[in-house]
Design a protein around this motif. Structure first.
Motif, PDB file in Angstrom:
ATOM      1  N   GLY A 142      25.260 -26.040   4.396  1.00 18.30           N
ATOM      2  CA  GLY A 142      25.604 -26.913   5.515  1.00 18.30           C
ATOM      3  C   GLY A 142      24.695 -26.824   6.722  1.00 18.30           C
ATOM      4  O   GLY A 142      24.970 -27.451   7.759  1.00 18.30           O
ATOM      5  N   PHE A 143      23.580 -26.087   6.621  1.00 21.59           N
ATOM      6  CA  PHE A 143      22.657 -26.000   7.745  1.00 21.59           C
ATOM      7  C   PHE A 143      21.729 -27.219   7.756  1.00 21.59           C
ATOM      8  O   PHE A 143      21.299 -27.687   6.708  1.00 21.59           O
ATOM      9  CB  PHE A 143      21.813 -24.729   7.655  1.00 21.59           C
ATOM     10  N   THR A 144      21.437 -27.704   8.957  1.00 25.17           N
ATOM     11  CA  THR A 144      20.491 -28.797   9.121  1.00 25.17           C
ATOM     12  C   THR A 144      19.299 -28.306   9.931  1.00 25.17           C
ATOM     13  O   THR A 144      19.452 -27.578  10.910  1.00 25.17           O
ATOM     14  CB  THR A 144      21.128 -30.002   9.837  1.00 25.17           C
ATOM     15  N   CYS A 145      18.088 -28.714   9.521  1.00 20.90           N
ATOM     16  CA  CYS A 145      16.867 -28.282  10.194  1.00 20.90           C
ATOM     17  C   CYS A 145      16.661 -29.046  11.494  1.00 20.90           C
ATOM     18  O   CYS A 145      16.852 -30.268  11.549  1.00 20.90           O
ATOM     19  CB  CYS A 145      15.656 -28.496   9.284  1.00 20.90           C
ATOM     20  N   HIS A 146      16.274 -28.302  12.524  1.00 20.83           N
ATOM     21  CA  HIS A 146      15.949 -28.906  13.815  1.00 20.83           C
ATOM     22  C   HIS A 146      14.692 -28.243  14.360  1.00 20.83           C
ATOM     23  O   HIS A 146      14.485 -27.044  14.194  1.00 20.83           O
ATOM     24  CB  HIS A 146      17.096 -28.744  14.805  1.00 20.83           C
ATOM     25  N   SER A 147      13.889 -29.034  15.038  1.00 20.16           N
ATOM     26  CA  SER A 147      12.629 -28.544  15.589  1.00 20.16           C
ATOM     27  C   SER A 147      12.784 -28.255  17.076  1.00 20.16           C
ATOM     28  O   SER A 147      13.557 -28.911  17.788  1.00 20.16           O
ATOM     29  CB  SER A 147      11.539 -29.587  15.388  1.00 20.16           C
ATOM     30  N   PHE A 148      12.018 -27.258  17.541  1.00 18.92           N
ATOM     31  CA  PHE A 148      12.006 -26.909  18.953  1.00 18.92           C
ATOM     32  C   PHE A 148      10.586 -27.072  19.495  1.00 18.92           C
ATOM     33  O   PHE A 148      10.138 -26.321  20.346  1.00 18.92           O
ATOM     34  CB  PHE A 148      12.500 -25.467  19.130  1.00 18.92           C
ATOM     35  N   GLY A 149       9.900 -28.062  18.971  1.00 17.90           N
ATOM     36  CA  GLY A 149       8.522 -28.302  19.391  1.00 17.90           C
ATOM     37  C   GLY A 149       7.522 -27.755  18.391  1.00 17.90           C
ATOM     38  O   GLY A 149       7.881 -27.163  17.365  1.00 17.90           O
ATOM     39  N   SER A 150       6.252 -27.934  18.681  1.00 21.00           N
ATOM     40  CA  SER A 150       5.198 -27.574  17.740  1.00 21.00           C
ATOM     41  C   SER A 150       4.704 -26.144  17.894  1.00 21.00           C
ATOM     42  O   SER A 150       3.977 -25.644  17.038  1.00 21.00           O
ATOM     43  CB  SER A 150       4.007 -28.530  17.919  1.00 21.00           C
ATOM     44  N   ARG A 151       5.069 -25.477  18.980  1.00 22.08           N
ATOM     45  CA  ARG A 151       4.581 -24.118  19.211  1.00 22.08           C
ATOM     46  C   ARG A 151       5.289 -23.123  18.301  1.00 22.08           C
ATOM     47  O   ARG A 151       6.492 -23.207  18.075  1.00 22.08           O
ATOM     48  CB  ARG A 151       4.784 -23.709  20.674  1.00 22.08           C
ATOM     49  N   ILE A 152       4.538 -22.160  17.798  1.00 19.76           N
ATOM     50  CA  ILE A 152       5.098 -21.069  17.007  1.00 19.76           C
ATOM     51  C   ILE A 152       5.360 -19.907  17.951  1.00 19.76           C
ATOM     52  O   ILE A 152       4.428 -19.329  18.520  1.00 19.76           O
ATOM     53  CB  ILE A 152       4.138 -20.647  15.873  1.00 19.76           C
TER      54      ILE A 152
END
Length: 238
Positions: free
Chosen positions: A210-220
C-alpha cells in the motif's frame, strides 16, 4: 536538556525523586538552581510539570514533582527507515524522537552494509538512551516503540501491514513521482531508504503493502538531512 525526564528507577517515595548524575550536573552548572527552585520536569510515559529542589548533598539532588499537564498529542507519524550508518544512527534517533515520531522500525535494505547490523550502537540500552535525549530536547514524555527488522522480505510480507496500521503510506524515493504531500493531519507511515535509494525489488514489495512513491525533488540527500526535511513538509507538529 529542556526537561528533567524522571524514570522509574529514580523514584524514591510518594512524589520524591532522585536526579541522575547527568541531570544533577545540568541543574547545578547550567541552570544554576538551588534548594527551593523549580525546573520543568516530566515522568517517563506520563505527565509533565515542575520539579522543586528539596535538597542538594554532595551533588546528589532530590526533588518533588508536581504534575501540571499531559504531553501534547503526537503527530501520528510512523517511520520505516533503512538502517543508517552506525555513526549517524544515534543522531537520527534523537532527531526522530524529538520530532514526535512514536513508532520507528529500522529495516534492512540491499544497499545497507551487512556490517551495520553488527554495530554495538544497536544495543537496546544505547538506543533507549538516545531516544530519552530526544524526549528531553522536545519536552515530551512518551517514548517511541522501536522495532529492528534485519530481514527485509519477512518483515514486509508478514509484519509491515499490522505495524503500519491505518492511514496513508508514503515511500520517499527520487524519480518521476508525484510531489511529497504536505500538512498531513491523519496517521501516516513514511518509508525512507538508504542514501542510494530503495532497489526496484524493494519498491515493488512496499507498493504491494500500500505504499505510494513520492518525490522530494531531484537532490540526493543524506538520511540525516532528509528525515527532518521530509517530516517538516509532511506533518504539522504539535
Amino acid at each position: 536538556m529542556n526537561l528533567l525526564l524522571l524514570t522509574p528507577e529514580q523514584h524514591l517515595h510518594d512524589d520524591h525523586w532522585r536526579l541522575s548524575e547527568r541531570q544533577a550536573s545540568h541543574v547545578l552548572a547550567i541552570l544554576q538552581a538551588g534548594v527551593g527552585d523549580t525546573v520543568k520536569a516530566g515522568i517517563l510515559g506520563g505527565s509533565m510539570g515542575l520539579a522543586e529542589i528539596l535538597s542538594i548533598n554532595n551533588n546528589e539532588i532530590r526533588v518533588s514533582f508536581k504534575a501540571l499537564s499531559q504531553p501534547a498529542d503526537p503527530p501520528g507519524l510512523s517511520l520505516l527507515l533503512a538502517l543508517p550508518r552506525p555513526k549517524m544512527l544515534k543522531r537520527i534517533l534523537i532527531d526522530a524522537t524529538s520530532l514526535g515520531i512514536k513508532q520507528i522500525a529500522l529495516i534492512n535494505s540491499w544497499k545497507v552494509d551487512k556490517s551495520y547490523w553488527q554495530t554495538p550502537n544497536l544495543k537496546a540500552d544505547l538506543l533507549h538512551e538516545k531516544m530519552l535525549l530526544g524526549l528531553e530536547q522536545a519536552r515530551d514524555t512518551l517514548l517511541p516503540t522501536l522495532t529492528l527488522a534485519p530481514r527485509f522480505r519477512p518483515f514486509v510480507e508478514d509484519e509491515l501491514d499490522a505495524w503500519a496500521g491505518d492511514g496513508q503510506r508514503i515511500l520517499a524515493h527520487p524519480g518521476d513521482y508525484p510531489a511529497m504531500p504536505h500538512s498531513q493531519t491523519t496517521p501516516t507511515t513514511l518509508a525512507i531508504g538508504p542514501e542510494g535509494g530503495w532497489t526496484d525489488y524493494e519498491i515493488d514489495m512496499l507498493q504491494k503493502q500500500g505504499f505510494t512513491c513520492h518525490s522530494f525533488g531531484s537532490r540526493i540527500l543524506r538520511v540525516e538531512t532528509a528525515l527532518p526535511a521530509l517530516i517538516g513538509r509532511l506533518m504539522q507538529l504539535p
